[in-house]
Design an enzyme around this catalytic site. Structure first.
Site, PDB file in Angstrom:
ATOM      1  N   ARG A   1       0.853  -1.195   0.000  1.00  0.00           N
ATOM      2  CA  ARG A   1       0.000   0.000   0.000  1.00  0.00           C
ATOM      3  C   ARG A   1       0.884   1.238   0.000  1.00  0.00           C
ATOM      4  O   ARG A   1       2.077   1.167   0.247  1.00  0.00           O
ATOM      5  CB  ARG A   1      -0.886   0.001   1.246  1.00  0.00           C
ATOM      6  CG  ARG A   1      -1.876  -1.135   1.295  1.00  0.00           C
ATOM      7  CD  ARG A   1      -2.665  -1.157   2.601  1.00  0.00           C
ATOM      8  NE  ARG A   1      -3.296   0.121   2.830  1.00  0.00           N
ATOM      9  CZ  ARG A   1      -3.356   0.726   4.019  1.00  0.00           C
ATOM     10  NH1 ARG A   1      -2.813   0.171   5.086  1.00  0.00           N
ATOM     11  NH2 ARG A   1      -3.949   1.891   4.144  1.00  0.00           N
TER      12      ARG A   1
ATOM     13  N   ASP B   1      -3.754  -5.925   9.125  1.00  0.00           N
ATOM     14  CA  ASP B   1      -4.629  -5.895   7.960  1.00  0.00           C
ATOM     15  C   ASP B   1      -4.846  -7.270   7.331  1.00  0.00           C
ATOM     16  O   ASP B   1      -5.661  -7.409   6.420  1.00  0.00           O
ATOM     17  CB  ASP B   1      -4.052  -4.959   6.881  1.00  0.00           C
ATOM     18  CG  ASP B   1      -3.993  -3.517   7.354  1.00  0.00           C
ATOM     19  OD1 ASP B   1      -4.861  -3.127   8.160  1.00  0.00           O
ATOM     20  OD2 ASP B   1      -3.090  -2.796   6.903  1.00  0.00           O
TER      21      ASP B   1
END
Length: 196
Positions: A53, A130
């Site tokens: 990310r 996550d």
């Protein structure tokens, strides 16, 4: 930070996932570096692509992974041997709503998993927070970076810590896990979902 790879382990220097066709395990010898076990590995292609990310935390973890790979594998020290690709995930695009309302943990990993499994990236770097409990089929979790400071921050005008708050006090948190932990330990408090 989490690591997942396809069915062949690569290196335990950081937390990442790697695709089996692009990485080969070379030798059984293991070496220790920065408290991590390193399996000797080499790439079957010129450039190793790390998918992550674009958040500051994700990029810091990807750069640390890159640096550890370079430190342990001389063939990866050449300029351009490792490339970091930023991948926008569903979780990055949907803001202001609880993750549980829009699909849970996989929201920050799904697009990275897809890129890993279809060969657009060789290694996927994610924060463990996550990563879903069940990994996508064909991936493994071979390594993790050493954990940083795990403490959370408590900010209040009236108390030094949660134990000093009077019954019925309202505490805001953006994490369902944290909410459950607070209520488990301090059932006299009221915990609400609070976004950043």
């Amino acid at each position: 930070m989490q690591c997942v790879g396809t069915q062949r382990p690569v290196a335990r220097t950081s937390c990442f996932r790697a695709t089996a066709p692009r990485v080969q395990r070379l030798a059984a010898p293991k070496s220790r570096s920065s408290g991590c076990v390193v399996l000797a590995a080499a790439t079957a292609v010129k450039t190793v692509v790390i998918g992550t990310r674009g958040s500051p935390l994700a990029l810091a973890q990807a750069y640390l992974t890159r640096d550890l790979l370079k430190e342990n594998f001389p063939e990866l020290q050449e300029e351009g041997a490792i490339q970091i690709n930023i991948i926008n995930t569903t979780g990055d695009k949907i803001l202001g709503r609880p993750l549980s309302d829009i699909g849970g943990k996989g929201l920050f990993t799904r697009e990275i998993d897809d890129a890993l499994l279809d060969g657009r990236v060789d290694i996927a770097v994610n924060s463990m927070k996550d990563v879903p409990t069940y990994l996508p089929e064909g991936t493994i979790l071979p390594c993790n970076l050493p954990r940083e400071d795990v403490r959370d921050v408590f900010i209040s005008k009236v108390a030094k810590d949660l134990s000093e708050l009077p019954a019925g006090s309202v505490v805001g948190s953006a994490s369902l896990r944290r909410q459950a932990q607070i209520l488990n330990r301090y059932p006299h408090l009221k915990v609400i979902l609070q976004f950043n």
